[in-house]
Write an enzyme that holds these catalytic residues in place. Sequence first.
Site, PDB file in Angstrom:
ATOM      1  CD  GLU A   1     -71.953   6.986  23.134  1.00  0.00           C
ATOM      2  OE1 GLU A   1     -73.123   6.671  23.001  1.00  0.00           O
ATOM      3  OE2 GLU A   1     -71.351   6.942  24.227  1.00  0.00           O
TER       4      GLU A   1
ATOM      5  CG  ASP B   1     -54.102 -29.964  53.863  1.00  0.00           C
ATOM      6  OD1 ASP B   1     -53.032 -29.385  54.059  1.00  0.00           O
ATOM      7  OD2 ASP B   1     -55.151 -29.714  54.474  1.00  0.00           O
TER       8      ASP B   1
ATOM      9  CG  ASN C   1     -73.509   6.346  27.348  1.00  0.00           C
ATOM     10  OD1 ASN C   1     -72.468   5.733  27.189  1.00  0.00           O
ATOM     11  ND2 ASN C   1     -73.868   6.843  28.500  1.00  0.00           N
TER      12      ASN C   1
ATOM     13  CB  VAL D   1     -74.725  11.524  30.245  1.00  0.00           C
ATOM     14  CG1 VAL D   1     -75.288  10.127  30.474  1.00  0.00           C
ATOM     15  CG2 VAL D   1     -75.335  12.497  31.214  1.00  0.00           C
ATOM     16  CB  ALA D   2     -71.893  10.051  25.975  1.00  0.00           C
TER      17      ALA D   2
HETATM   18  P1  ATP Z   1     -52.565 -33.807  55.342  1.00  0.00           P
HETATM   19  O1  ATP Z   1     -51.974 -32.690  56.114  1.00  0.00           O
HETATM   20  O2  ATP Z   1     -52.104 -33.944  53.985  1.00  0.00           O
HETATM   21  O3  ATP Z   1     -54.035 -33.928  55.464  1.00  0.00           O
HETATM   22  P2  ATP Z   1     -52.244 -35.955  57.134  1.00  0.00           P
HETATM   23  O4  ATP Z   1     -53.705 -36.111  57.270  1.00  0.00           O
HETATM   24  O5  ATP Z   1     -51.473 -37.174  56.926  1.00  0.00           O
HETATM   25  O6  ATP Z   1     -51.855 -35.060  55.965  1.00  0.00           O
HETATM   26  P3  ATP Z   1     -52.084 -35.274  59.843  1.00  0.00           P
HETATM   27  O7  ATP Z   1     -53.536 -35.534  59.963  1.00  0.00           O
HETATM   28  O8  ATP Z   1     -51.490 -34.071  60.477  1.00  0.00           O
HETATM   29  O9  ATP Z   1     -51.679 -35.170  58.361  1.00  0.00           O
HETATM   30  O10 ATP Z   1     -51.340 -36.590  60.328  1.00  0.00           O
HETATM   31  C1  ATP Z   1     -49.968 -36.614  60.582  1.00  0.00           C
HETATM   32  C2  ATP Z   1     -49.576 -37.956  61.133  1.00  0.00           C
HETATM   33  O11 ATP Z   1     -50.228 -38.167  62.380  1.00  0.00           O
HETATM   34  C3  ATP Z   1     -50.010 -39.120  60.256  1.00  0.00           C
HETATM   35  O12 ATP Z   1     -49.012 -39.477  59.366  1.00  0.00           O
HETATM   36  C4  ATP Z   1     -50.244 -40.238  61.254  1.00  0.00           C
HETATM   37  O13 ATP Z   1     -49.036 -40.913  61.536  1.00  0.00           O
HETATM   38  C5  ATP Z   1     -50.670 -39.505  62.500  1.00  0.00           C
HETATM   39  N1  ATP Z   1     -52.121 -39.510  62.639  1.00  0.00           N
HETATM   40  C6  ATP Z   1     -53.032 -39.079  61.754  1.00  0.00           C
HETATM   41  N2  ATP Z   1     -54.274 -39.200  62.222  1.00  0.00           N
HETATM   42  C7  ATP Z   1     -54.162 -39.719  63.465  1.00  0.00           C
HETATM   43  C8  ATP Z   1     -55.088 -40.066  64.503  1.00  0.00           C
HETATM   44  N3  ATP Z   1     -56.399 -39.890  64.346  1.00  0.00           N
HETATM   45  N4  ATP Z   1     -54.603 -40.550  65.639  1.00  0.00           N
HETATM   46  C9  ATP Z   1     -53.286 -40.717  65.823  1.00  0.00           C
HETATM   47  N5  ATP Z   1     -52.377 -40.409  64.903  1.00  0.00           N
HETATM   48  C10 ATP Z   1     -52.786 -39.925  63.730  1.00  0.00           C
END
Ligand code: ATP
Length: 888
Positions: free
Chosen positions: A691, A324, A716, A277-278
């Site tokens: 042990e 991101d 133990n 057991v130990a």
């Molecule tokens: P991450 O990936 O770091 O979050 P991000 O938010 O900039 O970056 P996306 O959201 O994919 O990445 O945006 C990419 C591009 O799309 C942006 O640079 C912008 O030009 C355009 N974009 C972002 N949001 C919108 C939106 N709501 N409508 C239209 N175009 C947009």
Amino acid sequence: MANWHALPPEEALKLLNSGSDGLSEDEAASRLERFGPNDLARISGPGPVRILLRQFENYMVLVLLAAAVISWLSGEKSNAIVVLGILLFIAILGFVQEYRAERAMEALRKMVAPEARVFRGGRLVTLPAGNLVPGDVIYVEAGDIVPADARILDASALEAVESSLTGESNPVRKSPDPVREDAPLADRSSMLFMGTMVTYGNGRAVVTSTGSDTELGRISGMIQETPAEPPLKIRLQQLSKSLAVMVFIAAILVFSIQVYRGNPVLDTLLIAAALAVAGIPEALPFVVTLALAYGTQSMARRNAIVRRLPAVETLGSTTVICTDKTGTLTRGEMTVREIWCGRRVEVTGSGYVPEGVFKVDGSEIDPGAFDALRETIITGALCNNSEVVFEDGWQIVGDPTEGALIVLAKKAGLDLRERCREVTEYPFASDTRRMTTVHQCGNDLRVSMKGAVEVVVERCSYVMDHSGLRPLSDADRKRILEIADVMAGRALRVLAAAFKQIESGDLSRDFLERDMIFTGLFGMMDPPREEVCGAIDVCKRAGIRPVMITGDHKRTAEAIAGELRMLNGGVLDGSELDSMSDQELSDRIESISVFSRATAEHKMRIIKALKEHGHVVAMTGDGVNDAPALRSADIGIAMGRTGTDVSKEASDMVLADDNFATIVAAVEEGRRIYENIRKASAYMLAVTFAEVAVILMAVLVGLPAPLLALQILWINVVAEDFPAIGLAVEPARPGLMNERPRNPKEPILSRDVLVYTIGTSAAMLIGTLGLFLLNLDDGLGYARTVAFASLGICAIYNAYSSRSFHHSVLQMNPTGNVKLLAGIVASLASVVMVIYIPVFQRAFETLPLTLDSWLQVWLVSTIVIVVAEVLKRSMKTNSQGSVGSPGE
Ligand code: ATP
């Protein structure tokens, strides 16, 4: 039951006694009583009875039971009772710890429970999906997991993947139009089904059934959840098993030798059983569970919610964090700072407060009087799915990029959304990088588009500026891209706006997005999070490479990375990545710290290349397309606030605050937990080895056994376990994040740790056996009591010393781990109790020790500390160079 899919939407609403504003709170509450929560029965963690029974399911308990029976049969009833007492103790201790760990995990599971957006009393609110009732009107959009079965009321380009129900992995187009009554499930395009994923568009739907009445509920009945066992626990269980086999052989050896020498068979059998057991560090698995459970709780307090337990172990060895930008490195709070529409217009104001003025060259202007500026602002407001509301200050509901455009329109008094009705919409997606809407404004049909500059400009044939409307020349295109570059270089997020008026009812995307009129560029500020700079510095010291992967413009990404001091390598744009082979990417991967205009597919390629270089990759993601990347990374991290349900479902960990600094904190926790498990294992194994070695050694050289069966068992399973629990929750030591990540292939008992374990157990052996021999003249019973006390004290010294493999006992903060101190006191009390309380004295055959003997025990046992100190020094020397500066 109604054939909801075949009914018109209004009919469905009527049958469900609901309206397009949804149910009132009172009505929803009474329906919840009637229909019950919207949950599928889950087979989640085991219940208390199951946990209790599980404690009796192992080999050690069987051996102990056999020992109790043997004792009882041989007339040693008090022995048998003590063994049974010990058994009960193990079961209770195991049960309490495991039950608490299980509850802790349950609490974590609840923190990531799905939510739903529902119209209650006309207001859109977010609720736990479990509270949905039939008749509720829900809003869904790309990335959501559908929370209940529902009849679609209206839809904009709505698509869903229903493979979990139908096996079909292609997205299905959804619309409010009724379908044939006998349509099979896969063709019921007017319905949304619980558990399926919305992959594109958005829409509203009325809930028709919840919980087990849904299609998913009917098919599966129950959701099976088999929690993944942490690999660490599995490895330790395997180690325990091989140890058990070795010790079993040693026990047979001891038994044979002793019987051969003429010792009483029953006594010897008991010693052999005690030894068997130990030899099993029985508390090891639950110490691991405990360290992980407490660790994940403290991670949750730091905003990192672990969804899969094995992730904790992997976190500690992370070498690259791919993150991101928007909302994770930056605050995700956008403000439009400037607009370019042939000339640069500054916008004042801060945050989401809809107050500010427009200035050109320092003088205030009226934004409505300037065509291109006016149309740009209107496009921003119409091509939009977000809202700005006043609740404890001005806040955005929806996407911050779009929220900023609503704030802008309000500043200009050009928020025309009340006056225009949306006819159709092609929502934003990070792969198309644009959004297009069609609105009926009075008699006009207005197409509005906003998106990444290069994407929008490509679809424009005209430009509107202060000199009016004219065709867009190649020189204009070039100039717009140059201006966007300059704006991005100032860390602004740049979006372009375009519009056109149409007459026909052709709403195909191709037609709508052709020959647009370019009007202007928005420049938005999204400041970096303050704490991120510090977290990046920690990463650098900890040998972890932060890599930014963003959908944003190359220049914006570069500028933000520069501000955050994470621009150590190059910047690679999505377009360049597209023209590179996997091999070329792999060759360059170590030198790139920012990927711009990256898509979800790029993320997959990046993970693959990093893994080829032996990296352990943590990757963040929020969109519906990110799910594969989150799965293929070693640690997939989803955003708790802005992330889609789909990304959360695919992740190992969720960030409650979307913050990069939280990832770094989680890595630190991962390292701490791993180290604690390692320390507790080293300590428990050292006591176990000691042990077994004491008995084996004595028997081999022809001495009487220095410890009796019950004494071995007591050390133990009672004295040893209390401090182990304390070690499992040791706080992080200073310098933990000044070292390079652990090699994931390294065994839990690395060479160094193994040498430490064997070294300290040898010291315990020498101390205990030495004291036994020294006191043998005072009688065997007395010498055994001294050996028993010595082993107990050695174990305590060892536990304290094992708090750190890096710091000397003199450097440790004595009150730094109160739980360990409590464990040490409990352990000491259990040893003293056996020596002084008469009932125990009789059962354990102990005698009260003199003060001199105690002094002897305390002093001689310090050999454990001395040996541990020497071994720690040599570990430090060995690891220098590979471990960087240990920061001690
Ligand atoms: P991450 O990936 O770091 O979050 P991000 O938010 O900039 O970056 P996306 O959201 O994919 O990445 O945006 C990419 C591009 O799309 C942006 O640079 C912008 O030009 C355009 N974009 C972002 N949001 C919108 C939106 N709501 N409508 C239209 N175009 C947009």
